[in-house]
Design a protein around this motif. Sequence first.
Motif, PDB file in Angstrom:
ATOM      1  N   ASP A  87       0.834  -1.204   0.000  1.00  0.00           N
ATOM      2  CA  ASP A  87       0.000   0.000   0.000  1.00  0.00           C
ATOM      3  C   ASP A  87       0.871   1.258   0.000  1.00  0.00           C
ATOM      4  OD1 ASP A  87      -1.947  -1.905   0.244  1.00  0.00           O
ATOM      5  OD2 ASP A  87      -2.331  -1.525   2.368  1.00  0.00           O
ATOM      6  N   TRP A  88       0.405   2.261  -0.731  1.00  0.00           N
ATOM      7  CA  TRP A  88       1.131   3.523  -0.786  1.00  0.00           C
ATOM      8  C   TRP A  88       0.139   4.689  -0.818  1.00  0.00           C
ATOM      9  CZ3 TRP A  88       0.009   6.783  -4.756  1.00  0.00           C
ATOM     10  CH2 TRP A  88      -0.563   6.210  -5.905  1.00  0.00           C
ATOM     11  N   SER A  89       0.642   5.854  -0.475  1.00  0.00           N
ATOM     12  CA  SER A  89      -0.140   7.095  -0.525  1.00  0.00           C
ATOM     13  C   SER A  89       0.827   8.253  -0.667  1.00  0.00           C
ATOM     14  CB  SER A  89      -1.001   7.259   0.730  1.00  0.00           C
ATOM     15  OG  SER A  89      -0.183   7.443   1.875  1.00  0.00           O
ATOM     16  N   ALA A 108      -4.238   7.685  -2.403  1.00  0.00           N
ATOM     17  CA  ALA A 108      -3.778   6.457  -1.754  1.00  0.00           C
ATOM     18  C   ALA A 108      -4.259   5.262  -2.547  1.00  0.00           C
ATOM     19  CB  ALA A 108      -4.277   6.371  -0.313  1.00  0.00           C
ATOM     20  N   LYS A 143      -4.660   1.079  -1.960  1.00  0.00           N
ATOM     21  CA  LYS A 143      -4.615   0.008  -0.964  1.00  0.00           C
ATOM     22  C   LYS A 143      -5.180  -1.261  -1.566  1.00  0.00           C
ATOM     23  CE  LYS A 143      -5.994  -1.112   3.778  1.00  0.00           C
ATOM     24  NZ  LYS A 143      -6.713  -0.653   4.986  1.00  0.00           N
TER      25      LYS A 143
END
Length: 519
Positions: free
Chosen positions: A262-264, A336, A338
């Motif tokens: 996951d990244w944001s 984001a 996810k």
Amino acid sequence: MAVCWRKCGTVRMIFLMLLIVGVCYGNQDNFDEELYIKPLSSGHVYTHFQFTTTWDIDIHDQSSFVHYNLFPKSLGQIINKYSVQELHLSLTQGYWRHDKWGYPILSAPPGAELYVWFQENTINIDESWKELVNALSGLFCASLNFIDEAITIIPQLTARPNGAASDKYSRNSAYLRYASLPREIVCTENLTPWKKLLPCDSKAGISTLFNAIQMYNTNFHSLAVHLRPVCKDPSCTSPALELSQSLSVVFDPPIREHGKQDWSLWKLFGRGVKGPCPVASSSNVYVDITDNTTSNPAQLSPEPHSVMTSSRGGDTRLYAVYDMKQWTGQKQLLIAMKWTGKHQYTDPQPPQIHVHRFVTGYGQDKGGITCLLYNHDPEKYQSVIYLDTVPWFIRLHFHTLKIESNNMILKPDWVKYIPGQDRSRAYMLEMVLTLPPSSTTSISIDFERAFLKWTEHPPDANIGFHISSAVVSTVLHHGINYTSPDQTSARLAQRLVQYCIMGLTILHLIKQVLGLHKG
């Protein structure tokens, strides 16, 4: 009092007239900002910032470089003084892993790379080149002043003009100068003067994401400045000057987030985007969602303003588009992504053309350089331009040049070789090759190490010497593994070039790596 009032009124009128004149001159500029985000199959996240300033002037008209609005005056004065036609500068730390990441939008070799096309009216190109690199060294706080005639070359086919130019001018490489500093270290002292060239600096717009602590703790980062003349209409009757500033960063979320994919924006940069740059004509964020499969989909938040489809060379990509012009007055934009389940990594498809370069031999006297060129296209031949620059203390033996493809001798279509001279000129080898389908082509040449004075050794003998990247230029038959939307929807692409990078030490080989360039 009446006399004073008349004088004050006159002063106010003059001041108002100056403001009006300034506004009239300022309407010639146009500024666009973009951010491209692509989750890579290796688990990394590729982010590319692109800032484009277009100035409606003729670069050959020196009187145009008087009134400035959005275009940076510090750079404009330099290109005007030294009669620059095109300028391409990159400052890069790390290596682009093309076999895992595909092709970048704008690639560059490790260290510093600079090549410049001068105008036809330049009286002394060598003297202008010498003074220009010193001026750019001060502007970008880089060691470009170490560029001299010993590492400067004039390629015949590589580094062709990217902007508007006549065929006669484009074919005359006498106006071109090319040099690189593979040992150059890139840090925040280069980012600070680079971002000051932007109309909003890093105080508004997409550039507010610039967080040096986050960006310089990554796998790859590259700053670039590309200047070229362009045409405003198909007939090219109205010229303009285009300044493109780009910043590429590759993050590794699984390392930062303890194995999570996951990244944001908050996790990558430590902040979000509040809104567009006030003077920007367009301000967009693109997120590549092509590989967001239904078996393990990722949830993107917030919802994008639109979804764009881009086709290039038989490859179709999907992009979620966030228009920052519609985000004004709201909270920060915190994009984001996810995954709903455990992320499954896939083996990346190898690019059509990629390269591997390394040193052969042993001992402190002689050795060799070998470059492997892979063509994975099963049906089509691929024509490439190979450029290799070797410093004078690595003395090449041209008679040992050997080119093989699938264990068969391959004859180059065209060859240009310039031998080096001790302490005054580098070796240059430029060739045109046709790679067979599904082939591995080997280029090998032997060298002899020169005896150096003790003052000519680098400061740290354990690091040793760095050899400039070899350049492989080509035109791909299809767009697989190619990054960025098409040019009709964004300003995020030029052409493809590859770099093969290696390092050579006094005692041993310390690096055998590869980079990719699209310039």
